[in-house]
Design an enzyme around this catalytic site. Structure first.
Site, PDB file in Angstrom:
ATOM      1  N   LEU A 167     -23.770 -22.675  66.648  1.00 59.03           N
ATOM      2  CA  LEU A 167     -24.095 -22.181  67.981  1.00 59.03           C
ATOM      3  C   LEU A 167     -24.137 -23.375  68.919  1.00 59.03           C
ATOM      4  O   LEU A 167     -24.480 -24.485  68.502  1.00 59.03           O
ATOM      5  CB  LEU A 167     -25.463 -21.479  67.998  1.00 59.03           C
ATOM      6  CG  LEU A 167     -25.619 -20.159  67.240  1.00 59.03           C
ATOM      7  CD1 LEU A 167     -27.078 -19.711  67.292  1.00 59.03           C
ATOM      8  CD2 LEU A 167     -24.707 -19.082  67.800  1.00 59.03           C
ATOM      9  N   ASP A 168     -23.813 -23.150  70.192  1.00 61.58           N
ATOM     10  CA  ASP A 168     -23.956 -24.217  71.170  1.00 61.58           C
ATOM     11  C   ASP A 168     -25.398 -24.706  71.203  1.00 61.58           C
ATOM     12  O   ASP A 168     -26.335 -23.960  70.899  1.00 61.58           O
ATOM     13  CB  ASP A 168     -23.589 -23.712  72.570  1.00 61.58           C
ATOM     14  CG  ASP A 168     -22.098 -23.570  72.765  1.00 61.58           C
ATOM     15  OD1 ASP A 168     -21.338 -24.163  71.986  1.00 61.58           O
ATOM     16  OD2 ASP A 168     -21.694 -22.856  73.709  1.00 61.58           O
ATOM     17  N   LYS A 169     -25.592 -25.927  71.623  1.00 62.50           N
ATOM     18  CA  LYS A 169     -26.932 -26.507  71.720  1.00 62.50           C
ATOM     19  C   LYS A 169     -27.881 -25.604  72.512  1.00 62.50           C
ATOM     20  O   LYS A 169     -29.016 -25.360  72.090  1.00 62.50           O
ATOM     21  CB  LYS A 169     -26.847 -27.877  72.390  1.00 62.50           C
ATOM     22  CG  LYS A 169     -28.192 -28.516  72.697  1.00 62.50           C
ATOM     23  CD  LYS A 169     -28.023 -29.822  73.452  1.00 62.50           C
ATOM     24  CE  LYS A 169     -29.376 -30.397  73.832  1.00 62.50           C
ATOM     25  NZ  LYS A 169     -29.236 -31.659  74.617  1.00 62.50           N
ATOM     26  N   ARG A 269     -18.648 -17.540  77.059  1.00 63.28           N
ATOM     27  CA  ARG A 269     -18.885 -18.218  78.335  1.00 63.28           C
ATOM     28  C   ARG A 269     -17.621 -18.253  79.192  1.00 63.28           C
ATOM     29  O   ARG A 269     -17.674 -18.008  80.403  1.00 63.28           O
ATOM     30  CB  ARG A 269     -19.393 -19.633  78.065  1.00 63.28           C
ATOM     31  CG  ARG A 269     -20.721 -19.646  77.304  1.00 63.28           C
ATOM     32  CD  ARG A 269     -21.024 -20.989  76.673  1.00 63.28           C
ATOM     33  NE  ARG A 269     -21.215 -22.025  77.677  1.00 63.28           N
ATOM     34  CZ  ARG A 269     -21.309 -23.322  77.396  1.00 63.28           C
ATOM     35  NH1 ARG A 269     -21.191 -23.734  76.129  1.00 63.28           N
ATOM     36  NH2 ARG A 269     -21.489 -24.200  78.354  1.00 63.28           N
TER      37      ARG A 269
END
Length: 354
Positions: A167-169, A269
């Protein structure tokens, strides 16, 4: 946590691609490349970095070139600014990493589910999944090393012990952890064959026209910014498909449930930005890294102008997969984090749908 008996919808991993069982962490074997015509004229350091991925910085690549460990047509190049040419044969040998094994750190974890073979964790936002340049501590892997010790898969390398997908930060929510290599391999295959269901919840800046729809647009790296992805008609772009359903509407904002059908980097996104409704407080794709109360309450005195959310409003809400050992369908959910709930409450109060 619940086990489900019905057959799942065949969906892949999230916007971040699944991590294969084959190790690619901090390149151990030399990399051999042949320059294609479309890359002709690119700087050597940029071209090498493009093929190494995120585990190395540009300065590390430049130092390797200057040390003579990057060769073009069997000869050391020594100059990072060298322009690669069509059919150049490159040999890249990067130095061993300084940080070989992550240090266990007693970082609290919200474990949603755990058994002898795997675990499901609710990752907080502002936590990097695995160590890499600039983030050698405080990562999810550092926390996993403390909580599970030797009970983590290692086929993907110690720097990504237990990590099946990413997962993204700044994306919070459910993430799957494997405790052994056999379990890791099976789960990775489920991601690759699109048999894992992942559902996200996002707050979007803008009003989606339809209550439910899909966004289909192939993705590739931005031509001038390697941190970003863009929708592209380029033949090299990777097919990407995202379904969404509006959960709640506000004046100027939308709460949306998102189901990615492909697992491309930054897929959700980029696709929401593509339809004019970027994820709220997403600096990379929306231009702002926080959302304040004054954004919906004009003329608010500064002492009352609190930051409602200071990161992209994207949360991995639900994960569903077949357990590799018991063959039961496992479904795990992570409740919306406080910052997203706080933002929702403010929108309901100050921006109810007309």
């Amino acid at each position: 946590m619940s086990a489900a008996d019905d057959t799942p919808v065949e969906l892949p991993d999230d916007e971040i691609e699944a991590v294969p069982i084959v190790s690619s962490v901090r390149l151990r074997e030399p990399l051999e490349l042949v320059v294609m015509v479309k890359s002709e004229g690119m700087r050597l350091d940029q071209y090498v970095l493009l093929h190494l991925g995120a585990d190395f910085s540009r300065s590390e690549v430049q130092r390797a070139i200057e040390a003579g460990t990057v060769k073009a047509n069997d000869r050391p190049v020594l100059k990072p600014a060298y322009k690669v040419r069509k059919n150049d044969r490159l040999y890249v040998e990067m130095p061993a990493p300084v940080h070989e094994i992550p240090v266990p750190e007693n970082i609290p974890l919200h474990i949603i589910y755990e058994d002898d073979w795997l675990a499901v964790v609710n990752k907080p936002h502002d936590m990097v999944v695995h160590p890499a340049k600039g983030n050698w501590s405080g990562t999810l892997v550092n926390a996993l090393q403390w909580h599970f010790r030797e009970h983590l898969s290692t086929g993907n390398g110690h720097l990504r012990a237990g990590i099946v997908h990413r997962l993204d930060k700044d994306t919070s929510g459910v993430i799957l952890i494997a405790k052994d290599d056999v379990t890791h391999r099976d789960l990775s295959m489920q991601f690759e064959s699109r048999k894992v269901f992942k559902e996200y919840v996002s707050l979007a800046a803008g009003e989606l026209e339809r209550d439910s729809d899909y966004v289909e647009g192939a993705l590739k790296m931005h031509p001038h910014d390697r941190l970003r992805m863009v929708v592209s008609t380029d033949p090299d772009a990777k097919h990407a498909l995202t379904y969404y359903e509006v959960l709640e509407r506000f004046r100027g904002f939308t709460l949306v449930k998102v189901q990615p059908r492909t697992g491309r980097t930054h897929q959700i996104r980029v696709h929401l930005q593509h339809v004019g409704c970027p994820v709220l407080a997403d600096k990379l794709y929306g231009g702002r890294d926080q959302f304040r109360l004054s954004d919906i309450v004009p003329g608010l005195p500064e002492p009352e102008n609190e930051v409602l959310i200071g990161r992209q409003a994207l949360h991995a809400f639900r994960l569903r997969f077949r357990h590799p050992r018991t063959e039961q369908w496992i479904e795990a959910e992570a409740p919306l984090p406080p910052d997203m709930r706080r933002t929702l409450d403010a929108l309901r109060l100050h921006r109810p749908y007309r």
